[in-house]
Write an enzyme that holds these catalytic residues in place. Sequence first.
Site, PDB file in Angstrom:
ATOM      1  N   SER A 118       0.829  -1.204   0.000  1.00  0.00           N
ATOM      2  CA  SER A 118       0.000   0.000   0.000  1.00  0.00           C
ATOM      3  C   SER A 118       0.860   1.249   0.000  1.00  0.00           C
ATOM      4  CB  SER A 118      -0.871   0.045   1.258  1.00  0.00           C
ATOM      5  OG  SER A 118      -1.554  -1.150   1.435  1.00  0.00           O
ATOM      6  N   HIS A 139      -1.177  -3.080  -7.080  1.00  0.00           N
ATOM      7  CA  HIS A 139      -1.924  -2.747  -5.854  1.00  0.00           C
ATOM      8  C   HIS A 139      -3.413  -3.004  -6.072  1.00  0.00           C
ATOM      9  CE1 HIS A 139      -2.961   0.629  -2.723  1.00  0.00           C
ATOM     10  NE2 HIS A 139      -3.096  -0.581  -2.220  1.00  0.00           N
ATOM     11  N   GLU A 151      -4.042  -0.531  -9.105  1.00  0.00           N
ATOM     12  CA  GLU A 151      -3.076   0.561  -9.278  1.00  0.00           C
ATOM     13  C   GLU A 151      -1.740  -0.102  -9.620  1.00  0.00           C
ATOM     14  OE1 GLU A 151      -2.413   2.783  -5.622  1.00  0.00           O
ATOM     15  OE2 GLU A 151      -2.303   4.666  -6.723  1.00  0.00           O
TER      16      GLU A 151
HETATM   17  N1  LIG Z   1      -5.869  -5.389   3.814  1.00  0.00           N
HETATM   18  C1  LIG Z   1      -6.109  -4.416   2.938  1.00  0.00           C
HETATM   19  O1  LIG Z   1      -7.189  -3.806   2.895  1.00  0.00           O
HETATM   20  C2  LIG Z   1      -5.057  -4.060   1.918  1.00  0.00           C
HETATM   21  C3  LIG Z   1      -5.425  -3.327   0.776  1.00  0.00           C
HETATM   22  C4  LIG Z   1      -4.452  -3.059  -0.198  1.00  0.00           C
HETATM   23  C5  LIG Z   1      -3.141  -3.484  -0.008  1.00  0.00           C
HETATM   24  N2  LIG Z   1      -2.801  -4.167   1.132  1.00  0.00           N
HETATM   25  C6  LIG Z   1      -1.413  -4.622   1.270  1.00  0.00           C
HETATM   26  O2  LIG Z   1      -1.386  -6.012   1.001  1.00  0.00           O
HETATM   27  C7  LIG Z   1      -0.341  -6.635   1.759  1.00  0.00           C
HETATM   28  C8  LIG Z   1      -0.916  -7.798   2.558  1.00  0.00           C
HETATM   29  O3  LIG Z   1      -1.886  -7.287   3.432  1.00  0.00           O
HETATM   30  P1  LIG Z   1      -2.997  -8.256   4.098  1.00  0.00           P
HETATM   31  O4  LIG Z   1      -3.996  -7.352   4.717  1.00  0.00           O
HETATM   32  O5  LIG Z   1      -3.432  -9.291   3.126  1.00  0.00           O
HETATM   33  O6  LIG Z   1      -2.112  -8.953   5.247  1.00  0.00           O
HETATM   34  P2  LIG Z   1      -2.496 -10.217   6.156  1.00  0.00           P
HETATM   35  O7  LIG Z   1      -1.828  -9.991   7.448  1.00  0.00           O
HETATM   36  O8  LIG Z   1      -3.961 -10.483   6.096  1.00  0.00           O
HETATM   37  O9  LIG Z   1      -1.763 -11.444   5.393  1.00  0.00           O
HETATM   38  C9  LIG Z   1      -0.393 -11.587   5.282  1.00  0.00           C
HETATM   39  C10 LIG Z   1      -0.063 -13.072   5.126  1.00  0.00           C
HETATM   40  O10 LIG Z   1       1.338 -13.190   4.847  1.00  0.00           O
HETATM   41  C11 LIG Z   1       1.841 -14.339   5.537  1.00  0.00           C
HETATM   42  N3  LIG Z   1       3.283 -14.159   5.659  1.00  0.00           N
HETATM   43  C12 LIG Z   1       3.975 -13.364   6.506  1.00  0.00           C
HETATM   44  N4  LIG Z   1       5.296 -13.420   6.235  1.00  0.00           N
HETATM   45  C13 LIG Z   1       5.443 -14.276   5.189  1.00  0.00           C
HETATM   46  C14 LIG Z   1       6.564 -14.737   4.453  1.00  0.00           C
HETATM   47  N5  LIG Z   1       7.793 -14.312   4.695  1.00  0.00           N
HETATM   48  N6  LIG Z   1       6.350 -15.626   3.447  1.00  0.00           N
HETATM   49  C15 LIG Z   1       5.093 -16.072   3.166  1.00  0.00           C
HETATM   50  N7  LIG Z   1       3.994 -15.651   3.833  1.00  0.00           N
HETATM   51  C16 LIG Z   1       4.170 -14.758   4.823  1.00  0.00           C
HETATM   52  C17 LIG Z   1       1.059 -14.376   6.832  1.00  0.00           C
HETATM   53  O11 LIG Z   1       1.054 -15.676   7.379  1.00  0.00           O
HETATM   54  C18 LIG Z   1      -0.322 -13.922   6.374  1.00  0.00           C
HETATM   55  O12 LIG Z   1      -1.143 -15.019   6.016  1.00  0.00           O
HETATM   56  C19 LIG Z   1       0.280  -5.529   2.609  1.00  0.00           C
HETATM   57  O13 LIG Z   1       1.407  -5.024   1.943  1.00  0.00           O
HETATM   58  C20 LIG Z   1      -0.822  -4.466   2.659  1.00  0.00           C
HETATM   59  O14 LIG Z   1      -0.311  -3.163   2.830  1.00  0.00           O
HETATM   60  C21 LIG Z   1      -3.723  -4.471   2.095  1.00  0.00           C
END
Ligand SMILES: NC(=O)c1ccc[n+]([C@@H]2O[C@H](COP(=O)([O-])OP(=O)(O)OC[C@H]3O[C@@H](n4cnc5c(N)ncnc54)[C@H](O)[C@@H]3O)[C@@H](O)[C@H]2O)c1
Length: 299
Positions: A118, A139, A151
Site C-alpha cells: 500500500s 496494488h 493501481e
Molecule cells: N488489507 C487491505 O485492505 C489491503 C489493501 C491493499 C493493499 N494491502 C497490502 O497487502 C499486503 C498484505 O496485506 P494483508 O492485509 O493481506 O495482510 P495479512 O496480514 O492479512 O496477510 C499476510 C499473510 O502473509 C503471511 N506471511 C507473513 N510473512 C510471510 C513470508 N515471509 N512468506 C510467506 N507468507 C508470509 C502471513 O502468514 C499472512 O497469512 C500488505 O502489503 C498491505 O499493505 C492491504
Amino acid sequence: MNKITVIGAGTMGNGIAHVFAQHGFEVALMDSSVKSLERALQTIGTNLDRMIKKEQIPPGERQKILDRIRTSTEIGSAVEGATLVVEAIPEVPELKHSLFSQLDALCPPETILASNTSSISISKLAAATRRPEKVLGMHFMNPVPVMQLVEVIKGYSTSEETGQAVMELARKLEKTPVLVNDYPGFIANRILMPMINEAIYSLHEGVAGVEAIDTVMKLGMSHPMGPLKLADFIGLDVCLSILQVLYDGFGNPKYAPCPLLVNMVTAGRLGVKSGTGFYSYERGVKEAVVARDFAGKTV
Ligand SMILES: NC(=O)c1ccc[n+]([C@@H]2O[C@H](COP(=O)([O-])OP(=O)(O)OC[C@H]3O[C@@H](n4cnc5c(N)ncnc54)[C@H](O)[C@@H]3O)[C@@H](O)[C@H]2O)c1
C-alpha cells in the site's frame, strides 16, 4: 503468462489468488502459515458460493477454479515456472526487502516480481533485486474479487514493457488498471489518507461529531461510506503508518497524522479489528451505532 505465484495468503493474497484462478490462470498460493492457507481456501470457497448465488459464475466453475489453486509453505517449489510473482505479505519493509532478494535468487531473470504494498517504495524493493526493470507494484483493492481498480506502480527503473505486460494482465482479470509512478502513497493512498486525516482533525477540533462528519461525506459527496467508518475498516494503525510514510516521504507538515489518530492507535482502538475505533463494533459491524469522541463523550 499462465502461471502465477501469490506469496502471502491473508486478506489480500486469497483474493488475488481467487481472481487469477477465476480467469483461467494456474496459481501457486504460498504462505509460511498452514493455518493461513487453510483459511484462504475456505474464504475463496465462500466467496465463490456467493458469486454463484448472484449468478456471476456458473456452479460448474467452482471446482475448476479451486483446482487451479495449489497451496504450499515452501517458496522454492511455489515459484517454479511462474511468469509473475505477486507478493502480499505484511506491510513491513524489512520483510518485503528480504523476500524480494530471495525471490530474485530463486526465479529466472524473466520472471516479473510484483508487490501489493500500500505504501512501501517500489524502487526500494526493486533495489533488493538484480532485475529492477522487472519489479513493480500491483496494488489490488480490498475485497479483491469485487473491487475494479488495480493501481500499477512503476518504480524508478521499471521498464515500459513490464508496466504494459502487467496492465494487460490486469485487464485479463476484468479489472481496470491505472499506471502511476512511484512516489509516497502512489495515488490511492496519497489522496485517501489526507482526506481521512482531515476528517479526524475535524473531529479532534470539535467541528462536528463522528456521524455528522460521515453523513456529510456520504450524502454530500456520494461516498459509499464516511471517512471515519472507512478508517475503522482499513484499521487505524494502517492509516497511521501510511500517513507516516507520506509525512516522511514528502517532509511536508500537511501529512502530519492527527494527534487523535496517534492517541487512538496507542490506546489500541484500531477500528473493526479491535472492536472499537470511531464506532463500536462489539455487537457486530452491522449494529455499529455508538460513536464516541476520544474523551468518551457520545457525539
Ligand atoms: N488489507 C487491505 O485492505 C489491503 C489493501 C491493499 C493493499 N494491502 C497490502 O497487502 C499486503 C498484505 O496485506 P494483508 O492485509 O493481506 O495482510 P495479512 O496480514 O492479512 O496477510 C499476510 C499473510 O502473509 C503471511 N506471511 C507473513 N510473512 C510471510 C513470508 N515471509 N512468506 C510467506 N507468507 C508470509 C502471513 O502468514 C499472512 O497469512 C500488505 O502489503 C498491505 O499493505 C492491504
